[in-house]
Scaffold this motif. Structure first.
Motif, PDB file in Angstrom:
ATOM      1  N   GLY A 133     -31.251 -44.549  -7.609  1.00  0.00           N
ATOM      2  CA  GLY A 133     -29.888 -44.942  -7.253  1.00  0.00           C
ATOM      3  C   GLY A 133     -29.626 -44.892  -5.764  1.00  0.00           C
ATOM      4  N   TYR A 148     -21.629 -39.516  -9.991  1.00  0.00           N
ATOM      5  CA  TYR A 148     -22.522 -40.678  -9.971  1.00  0.00           C
ATOM      6  C   TYR A 148     -22.818 -41.113 -11.405  1.00  0.00           C
ATOM      7  CZ  TYR A 148     -23.808 -39.532  -5.125  1.00  0.00           C
ATOM      8  OH  TYR A 148     -23.803 -39.268  -3.785  1.00  0.00           O
ATOM      9  N   LEU A 150     -25.653 -43.605 -12.990  1.00  0.00           N
ATOM     10  CA  LEU A 150     -26.830 -44.431 -12.746  1.00  0.00           C
ATOM     11  C   LEU A 150     -27.224 -45.104 -14.049  1.00  0.00           C
ATOM     12  CD1 LEU A 150     -28.948 -41.892 -10.649  1.00  0.00           C
ATOM     13  CD2 LEU A 150     -27.229 -43.518  -9.843  1.00  0.00           C
ATOM     14  N   THR A 160     -25.791 -48.154  -9.398  1.00  0.00           N
ATOM     15  CA  THR A 160     -25.093 -46.924  -9.029  1.00  0.00           C
ATOM     16  C   THR A 160     -23.601 -47.190  -8.963  1.00  0.00           C
ATOM     17  OG1 THR A 160     -26.975 -46.280  -7.642  1.00  0.00           O
ATOM     18  CG2 THR A 160     -24.903 -45.091  -7.293  1.00  0.00           C
TER      19      THR A 160
END
Length: 173
Positions: A133, A148, A150, A160
């Protein structure tokens, strides 16, 4: 040899050869968060009231994401951040060593289903990179709200997306 038994043998062989590949598939999504706000003092500080609330907010945010596996470093603050979601989803929190991020990445890449990883401001960016990512700007010491997501792409790349857990503490990248 008649056609039907021969086709059955071919399909059995193909299935046997493809099954190990399926077992190596990446998880559906990987979520990475920093632990919530921590107490100022102590060798292994616990979460503050605000940090515990953030952990609850992350649990609400990710509850319907179908998280199947949760990983945390051994510190009190990361385990306390992971615990509300683990309890909601009936999961155990697996511990990982933040000094060996490649071992965690290898383990997670062999799993199926969405995964949550709880780490630290100085380790998350590297984990995001190792998973493929884009981490954006480094996480500041006073930033606790970055989440985050991913997701593996069809071409082998990793998408991402950066979310904010409430309350907002810092600018997202």
């Amino acid at each position: 040899m008649p056609l039907l038994p021969r086709l059955s043998a071919v399909f059995a062989l193909a299935f046997t050869m493809l099954t190990p590949c399926a077992a190596l598939a990446d998880p559906a999504a990987i979520y990475l968060v920093r632990h919530g706000e921590k107490e100022a003092a102590g060798q292994d500080p616990a979460l503050t009231t605000q940090g515990r609330q953030r952990a609850q907010n992350i649990a609400v945010m990710l509850h319907k994401a179908g998280i199947a596996h949760i990983f945390s470093t051994p510190t009190t603050r990361t385990r306390q951040t992971a615990q509300p979601l683990a309890e909601r989803n009936g999961l155990k929190v697996a511990l990982y060593d933040p000094r060996t991020p490649q071992a965690l990445v290898a383990k997670v890449k062999g799993l199926h289903g969405p995964v949550l990883v709880v780490g630290h401001s100085n380790t998350l960016s590297e984990l995001v990179r190792l998973f493929g990512g884009q981490p954006g700007a480094e996480i500041a010491d006073n930033e606790y709200d970055r989440v985050y997501q991913l997701t593996p792409g069809a071409n082998g790349g990793v998408g991402t997306v950066v979310f904010t857990s409430l309350p907002e503490t810092g600018a997202a990248p």
